[in-house]
Write an enzyme that holds these catalytic residues in place. Structure first.
Site, PDB file in Angstrom:
ATOM      1  N   ARG A 163      37.430  44.165  33.327  1.00 46.14           N
ATOM      2  CA  ARG A 163      38.046  43.215  34.219  1.00 46.14           C
ATOM      3  C   ARG A 163      37.725  41.729  33.818  1.00 46.14           C
ATOM      4  O   ARG A 163      37.339  40.826  34.552  1.00 46.14           O
ATOM      5  CB  ARG A 163      37.514  43.446  35.678  1.00 46.14           C
ATOM      6  CG  ARG A 163      37.934  44.670  36.309  1.00 46.14           C
ATOM      7  CD  ARG A 163      39.553  44.723  36.426  1.00 46.14           C
ATOM      8  NE  ARG A 163      39.821  45.821  37.171  1.00 46.14           N
ATOM      9  CZ  ARG A 163      40.225  47.117  36.899  1.00 46.14           C
ATOM     10  NH1 ARG A 163      39.976  47.123  35.722  1.00 46.14           N
ATOM     11  NH2 ARG A 163      40.605  48.093  37.784  1.00 46.14           N
ATOM     12  N   SER A 235      41.517  46.880  44.091  1.00 45.99           N
ATOM     13  CA  SER A 235      40.065  47.171  44.136  1.00 45.99           C
ATOM     14  C   SER A 235      39.368  45.713  44.526  1.00 45.99           C
ATOM     15  O   SER A 235      39.771  44.699  43.881  1.00 45.99           O
ATOM     16  CB  SER A 235      39.479  47.568  42.858  1.00 45.99           C
ATOM     17  OG  SER A 235      39.882  48.544  42.249  1.00 45.99           O
ATOM     18  N   GLU A 331      35.886  41.513  42.870  1.00 39.95           N
ATOM     19  CA  GLU A 331      36.915  41.410  41.624  1.00 39.95           C
ATOM     20  C   GLU A 331      38.196  40.530  42.225  1.00 39.95           C
ATOM     21  O   GLU A 331      38.509  39.712  41.263  1.00 39.95           O
ATOM     22  CB  GLU A 331      37.600  42.927  41.509  1.00 39.95           C
ATOM     23  CG  GLU A 331      38.546  42.708  40.508  1.00 39.95           C
ATOM     24  CD  GLU A 331      39.278  44.023  40.145  1.00 39.95           C
ATOM     25  OE1 GLU A 331      38.885  45.084  40.554  1.00 39.95           O
ATOM     26  OE2 GLU A 331      40.162  43.937  39.429  1.00 39.95           O
TER      27      GLU A 331
HETATM   28  N1  EPU Z   1      35.118  57.442  44.972  1.00 35.80           N
HETATM   29  C1  EPU Z   1      34.624  57.978  46.273  1.00 35.80           C
HETATM   30  N2  EPU Z   1      34.960  57.355  47.420  1.00 35.80           N
HETATM   31  C2  EPU Z   1      36.070  56.463  47.651  1.00 35.80           C
HETATM   32  C3  EPU Z   1      36.268  56.021  46.251  1.00 35.80           C
HETATM   33  C4  EPU Z   1      35.924  56.576  45.090  1.00 35.80           C
HETATM   34  O1  EPU Z   1      33.738  58.982  46.471  1.00 35.80           O
HETATM   35  O2  EPU Z   1      36.310  55.782  48.402  1.00 35.80           O
HETATM   36  C5  EPU Z   1      34.606  58.309  43.847  1.00 35.80           C
HETATM   37  C6  EPU Z   1      35.964  59.039  43.445  1.00 35.80           C
HETATM   38  O3  EPU Z   1      35.816  60.431  43.964  1.00 35.80           O
HETATM   39  C7  EPU Z   1      35.295  59.243  41.911  1.00 35.80           C
HETATM   40  C8  EPU Z   1      34.788  57.787  41.605  1.00 35.80           C
HETATM   41  O4  EPU Z   1      34.480  57.195  42.943  1.00 35.80           O
HETATM   42  O5  EPU Z   1      34.648  60.073  41.772  1.00 35.80           O
HETATM   43  C9  EPU Z   1      35.949  56.750  40.939  1.00 35.80           C
HETATM   44  O6  EPU Z   1      37.171  56.491  41.832  1.00 35.80           O
HETATM   45  P1  EPU Z   1      38.577  56.396  41.208  1.00 35.80           P
HETATM   46  O7  EPU Z   1      39.090  57.183  40.278  1.00 35.80           O
HETATM   47  O8  EPU Z   1      39.411  56.266  42.315  1.00 35.80           O
HETATM   48  O9  EPU Z   1      38.172  54.969  40.313  1.00 35.80           O
HETATM   49  P2  EPU Z   1      37.447  53.365  40.895  1.00 35.80           P
HETATM   50  O10 EPU Z   1      36.406  53.449  39.815  1.00 35.80           O
HETATM   51  O11 EPU Z   1      37.336  53.489  42.307  1.00 35.80           O
HETATM   52  C10 EPU Z   1      38.783  51.921  39.132  1.00 35.80           C
HETATM   53  C11 EPU Z   1      39.478  50.768  39.184  1.00 35.80           C
HETATM   54  C12 EPU Z   1      40.896  50.883  39.772  1.00 35.80           C
HETATM   55  C13 EPU Z   1      41.684  51.975  38.772  1.00 35.80           C
HETATM   56  C14 EPU Z   1      40.829  53.149  38.761  1.00 35.80           C
HETATM   57  C15 EPU Z   1      41.479  54.368  38.188  1.00 35.80           C
HETATM   58  C16 EPU Z   1      37.919  49.028  39.177  1.00 35.80           C
HETATM   59  C17 EPU Z   1      37.302  47.899  40.059  1.00 35.80           C
HETATM   60  N3  EPU Z   1      38.848  49.736  39.731  1.00 35.80           N
HETATM   61  O12 EPU Z   1      38.622  52.206  40.482  1.00 35.80           O
HETATM   62  O13 EPU Z   1      41.615  49.865  39.721  1.00 35.80           O
HETATM   63  O14 EPU Z   1      42.950  52.284  39.321  1.00 35.80           O
HETATM   64  O15 EPU Z   1      39.528  53.006  38.289  1.00 35.80           O
HETATM   65  O16 EPU Z   1      41.375  54.051  36.512  1.00 35.80           O
HETATM   66  O17 EPU Z   1      37.487  49.327  38.217  1.00 35.80           O
HETATM   67  C18 EPU Z   1      42.216  47.707  40.778  1.00 35.80           C
HETATM   68  O18 EPU Z   1      41.826  47.110  39.904  1.00 35.80           O
HETATM   69  O19 EPU Z   1      43.055  46.913  41.728  1.00 35.80           O
HETATM   70  C19 EPU Z   1      42.288  49.356  40.690  1.00 35.80           C
HETATM   71  C20 EPU Z   1      42.912  50.059  41.674  1.00 35.80           C
END
Ligand code: EPU
Length: 336
Positions: A163, A235, A331
């Site tokens: 990012r 995010s 972010e």
């Molecule tokens: N999780 C929870 N509770 C929540 C959210 C997530 O327990 O409320 C857990 C999930 O179960 C999973 C882990 O956290 O084990 C990761 O969750 P997820 O796959 O949804 O990804 P993220 O790390 O929360 C990042 C990006 C997203 C992107 C997703 C998929 C950042 C800041 N965010 O989210 O990007 O879509 O990975 O690759 O890196 C964005 O930047 O706007 C965005 C949506």
């Protein structure tokens, strides 16, 4: 033609749905127009926006907001295995992804359904489902704010990281992005190791560009609010990166905490998980909250002001710090 407006409403230009105005708004659709506009230099406060999907306005903007409407998707080079695609900074990101999928070019499909425009996606190095846009960027063509000079940033000059890019650091506020060139593959190559992506693609009938795009769209649809229905900026926080030792100590105390190895010494933790553990999914709040299916997304439930959102975000940061000793960083770009 270049268009200029005074006291311009930014409501249609931020996916959070916050009321704010720009003292001046400049929309341009060619390199020549913006070079001429900036030829004598530009002083005063400026902000370059794309689709406004990563901005939070906490006050009216007193300076000039620039927006690129430079369009066009053009193949500028081709080999047996790859193409170079030069794309105008004003092109809608997902329209670009759809176009590459239709043409059978591999690389951007995991980045389907991300709101925003091409120029901003390079600044931000958008990433999802195991792919970051920066990996595919060959160069970025830009115009300097100070004098309207043409500059080209090759991949290595862009300093892409999670990012992050040079445009958020040393070059912050100094350039307007005009074109981004991507190197895409003509031979099939899929990245399906993130989460349940592979499973979803198999359910849809197996590996193909169209199935990967559909799978990503469906996963996003289930987890993330559509900006046309719920105000948000995706995010709100970045996933924090902590030392390996600290991550190990956290894992001992919280065995279910999702963690991802970044490199030898560092581990990324899921901010969404941390926020959920602090109880924010269940905390009633009249106009701001976290999204029910993804706690990393702060949503405007109705008439929130930018300040309401910011205060809420600070409370979230404090709670995570108190419970886990981890500092979350935003972010979203806070303006004003
Ligand atoms: N999780 C929870 N509770 C929540 C959210 C997530 O327990 O409320 C857990 C999930 O179960 C999973 C882990 O956290 O084990 C990761 O969750 P997820 O796959 O949804 O990804 P993220 O790390 O929360 C990042 C990006 C997203 C992107 C997703 C998929 C950042 C800041 N965010 O989210 O990007 O879509 O990975 O690759 O890196 C964005 O930047 O706007 C965005 C949506």
């Amino acid at each position: 033609m270049i268009k200029q407006y005074n006291e311009y409403s930014l409501l249609p230009h931020n996916t959070f749905g916050i009321e704010a105005t720009a003292a001046c708004f400049v929309d341009f659709s060619s390199v020549d127009e913006i070079r001429e506009f900036l030829a004598d230099g530009f002083d005063g406060e400026s902000l370059v926006i794309g689709g406004g999907s990563n901005l939070l306005f906490v006050a009216n903007f007193k300076g000039t907001v620039f927006h690129s409407s430079i369009m066009g998707i053009e193949v500028v080079d081709e080999t047996d295995t790859h193409i170079l695609l030069r794309v105008g900074s004003g092109v809608n990101w997902d329209e670009l992804v759809a176009y590459t999928v239709e043409h059978g070019w591999y690389g951007l499909e995991n980045l389907s359904a991300i709101p925003g425009e091409v120029g901003a996606s390079a600044v931000q190095n958008v990433g999802a489902y195991g792919v970051e846009a920066g990996e595919l960027i060959v160069n970025v063509e830009a115009i300097t704010m100070n004098g309207g000079e043409y500059r080209i940033f090759n991949h290595d000059d862009c300093h892409f990281a999670y990012r992050d890019s040079v445009f958020k650091n040393e070059e912050k506020g100094k350039n307007i992005i005009a074109y981004v060139t991507y190197r895409l593959s003509k031979v099939p190559q899929f990245k399906l190791s993130y989460g349940n992506l592979k499973e979803k693609v198999d359910e849809l009938g197996g590996e193909s560009l169209a199935n990967v795009r559909r799978a990503v769209c469906e996963i996003r649809e289930a987890k993330l609010p559509s900006p046309s229905r719920v105000g948000s900026a995706g995010s709100f926080f970045m996933n924090p990166v902590v030392s390996k030792d600290f991550a190990a100590a956290l894992k001992k105390e919280y065995p279910t905490m999702p963690q991802y190895v970044v490199d030898e010494g560092n581990v990324k933790i899921s901010a969404g998980w941390l926020i959920e553990q602090c109880g924010w999914k269940k905390t009633p709040h009249p106009n701001v909250g976290v999204y029910e299916h993804q706690a990393l997304v702060v949503v405007n439930r109705g008439n929130a002001t930018g300040t309401d959102v910011l205060e809420f975000a600070r409370a979230v940061v404090d709670s995570v710090k108190e419970m886990f000793g981890v500092t979350l960083h935003m972010e979203v770009n806070v303006i004003g």
